[in-house]
Design a protein around this motif. Sequence first.
Motif: not given
Length: 339
Positions: A12-20
Amino acid sequence: METKRWNANDDDSTVTAAAKMLQDGKTVAFPTETVYGLGADATNPAAVDKIFQAKGRPQDNPLIAHVATKEQLLRLVKDVPVYVEKLLDAFSPGPLTYVLKTSGVCAANVTAGLDSIGVRMPGHPVAQALLKTCDLPIAAPSANVSGKPSPTLADHVWEDLNGKISGLLDGGPTGYGVESTVIDCTGDIPVILRPGGVTKEQLLQVVEQVITDPALKNSREKPKAPGMKYRHYAPEVPLWLVYGTTQTIQEVVDSLQASGQRAGLLVGNQTASSIHCAEKILLGSNPAEVAAHLYDGLRTFKTGSVDVIVAEAFSEEGIGQAIMNRLKKAATKEIHSAE
Ligand code: TXA
Ligand code: MG
């Protein structure tokens, strides 16, 4: 610019980084169920401008705003006809884009100055997660260099935009392979401006009447979707679209070879089995498979490997309407059997 590439399926951290990145006003490409989109915060004009720069997109071609929920979608628009509620219930999330009057929430360059805006709720789980996490409307055209076939694989995006965008979220191959259906909902009867993932037949199961923009049939009419006036989906080499039997296609291939030109065949599996040609790309054995593989096929034939792509004309029923719309736009020549 360095482009950060993540595998969305890692964690999930990939989506969090992209959203940031999106919240910070940067561009991120992400998968949807149709094609990859190149996203930026739709409320931030400077961020939206980066999309136009990266793609080399004409400024007069408006973008689609993507949202996670119906509530978010309705905040971006006004004067919503009753039939849109029915379409939303039937097809969203999914490959349908509604053109409605803009409420002004999105930046003016998203709509290229028009008073209407295209809005869509994608159903792809990675797109949904990204939109929910960043909690913003995201403007996103297809993530290709303007004029080229839309990307159905992260590698297509990489080939076109590496070094020109901030991030790429790889979610594997997209599903439909052709873009969303764009439907103008500003009038009493909905009008299809671009055929796509939701077919006219499906729309007619939900609303009584649907009009198809006359410009899709008659090239003298001006299309109502600005993007439809450009030559699109262009492969690197000329494409001849052949209407007729397998014999007609074989004759076209043979005459090319007789004149010293290398033909590359772009056909369905059925047709492929009865044609002799050194270079063949098989698109699949049913219309859904053909749609899913079409853009990859168009990208695969490169200058140097073949001189002319010979493509089969498919039936225009169902998803076939979108397939043929794209093939006609990609074609440099149409050949009809003499009969
Ligand atoms: O499946 C899709 O729709 C993909 C994914 C990423 O969502 N997006 C996509 O966007 O294909 P794009 O920008 O490549 O195509 C959007 C089309 C263009 O033909 C554009 O002119 C039309 O929609 N469009 C957008 N806003 C419009 C508006 N307000 N009025 C008329 N046409 C509009
Ligand atoms: Mg596009």
